[in-house]
Design an enzyme around this catalytic site. Sequence first.
Site, PDB file in Angstrom:
ATOM      1  N   HIS A 197      10.780   4.060  -0.003  1.00 10.27           N
ATOM      2  CA  HIS A 197       9.606   5.171   0.019  1.00 10.27           C
ATOM      3  C   HIS A 197       8.173   5.118   1.134  1.00 10.27           C
ATOM      4  CE1 HIS A 197       6.682   7.372  -2.098  1.00 10.27           C
ATOM      5  NE2 HIS A 197       5.823   6.365  -2.094  1.00 10.27           N
ATOM      6  N   GLU A 198       8.802   3.365   1.022  1.00 12.72           N
ATOM      7  CA  GLU A 198       6.613   2.527   1.643  1.00 12.72           C
ATOM      8  C   GLU A 198       6.895   2.874   2.971  1.00 12.72           C
ATOM      9  OE1 GLU A 198       4.485   2.277   0.424  1.00 12.72           O
ATOM     10  OE2 GLU A 198       4.866   2.330  -2.093  1.00 12.72           O
TER      11      GLU A 198
HETATM   12 ZN    ZN Z   1       4.188   6.974  -1.405  1.00  9.51          ZN
END
Ligand code: ZN
Length: 506
Positions: A269-270
């Site tokens: 995600h990051e």
């Molecule tokens: Zn996010």
Amino acid sequence: MPNPDDRLARLRDHLAGAAHLAQAAALLSWDQVTHMPSGGAEARARQMATLARAQHARWTAPELEELVVALETDGVDGAPLAGDDAALVRETRRLLDRARSMPADLVAAISRQRVRGRQVWGQARADDDFASFAPELRAMLALAREQASAIAPDAPAYDALHDLYERGSTAARVAALFDPLRDEVRALVVAIGASGVRPDAGILRREFPEAAQEAFAVATVREMGYDFTRGRLDRTVHPFAIRIGAGDVRITTRYRTDFLGSALFGTIHEAGHAMYEQNLPAQHVDTPLGGSVSLGIHESQSRLWENLVGRSPAFWERAYPRLQAAFPGVLDDVRSEAFVAAVNEVRPSLIRVEADEITYHLHVMLRFDLERALLDGSLAVDDLPGAWRERSRALLGIEPPNDREGCLQDVHWSQGMVGYFPTYSLGTLASVQLWEAMARDLGDLDEFLREGRFAPLLGWLVEHVHAHGSRHEPEELLRRATGAPLSSEPYLRYVRAKYGALYRLA
Ligand code: ZN
């Protein structure tokens, strides 16, 4: 008199100074939540306030206003500005007007309170002690109201703040998307609950050594296209990605040896956020045009890599044997299909960042309802824990046993970030809309995932999203990339197909 044709160069120079101060502040805030000892909090709050004042002074400097007025009136070489030059001046004007509407003392007060709020929230969350956090939240909400009335005195306070994160969006627009989505999502959750299919999510809760988790996550995001020569990965409590400067976009994660999903999907995600930042237009570096356009578009990038790629059956066809090899003996008895079912388990849960793709929206809607009530005062801060439990029961059918897993779980309100949460759902909807458009251009995306060919996917995102920086408003950017305004329909098509198959729904 300086040569008027230098005006654009002087504008860029001035803006770069402001950007460098913001980047220094970003480095200090990254350090605060990765390496700084807790004793450093008071000094860090003063340092951040000084930097915030310096940035504000640069944005409100008379020479910036004069430069922008001259460019707006005379253009360059007597000709009106066009293309990116016009967009740069327009974007500078928008940010300049906002900065001038904010008193310097308010800017410094918010900056100080954010550091304080972050520190007290961290301790309150660890101790499950809402009472110690309540005064900070009250202080932050008072500052948020002041900020809203300074920047947009005629707009509803919530809209003024939400616009800081999602340009052009309003509470009414969010509600118009959320109201039908809430019913669709809850119907799906009910159907899934009634399906009788129960993935064994316990296989993700075996013992996964931290070093192997880190090695696998690093290898995965490197393959996807996150460039470690222009980034790094560190540990923190509340994971985030942050741009420190050109060529330096960092990501953070948290490891739980008793839960594989946390660091694995959190890191992907990051990295999705960070790949956006790494591919912003280099020719506009250190100017507002060279920045990301909105948090919703940002979240569309992180959710696309986390969910459309990282939770897809096609991706795991290739990745699963590698995962098994990374944890010798741990997953030998688990077949690939069972693993894919486990990482896509749909089940109402307490923690937003660990929620599945479907119930996730309910977590966001809960916060959207409560933060509007906190901001307009119809919900008192002291009543927040109870209101949270009540909304949680109404939307998710479960109640947190404590505030640590309830209203203390997220960092946002401690930072005065009211109006931020909806961008998570807007971004999720946008991620699927972009994925559909990408498939129209590139063909069967599952083929790319099975072969681990991520470069064409990233290339499409760079061309249609990243390379535009802040040239267009978020809604316009999405319309250009996908041919349509933001809609829930692509998302609903996607979850019905994917979870219809996983849960054998009729
Ligand atoms: Zn996010």
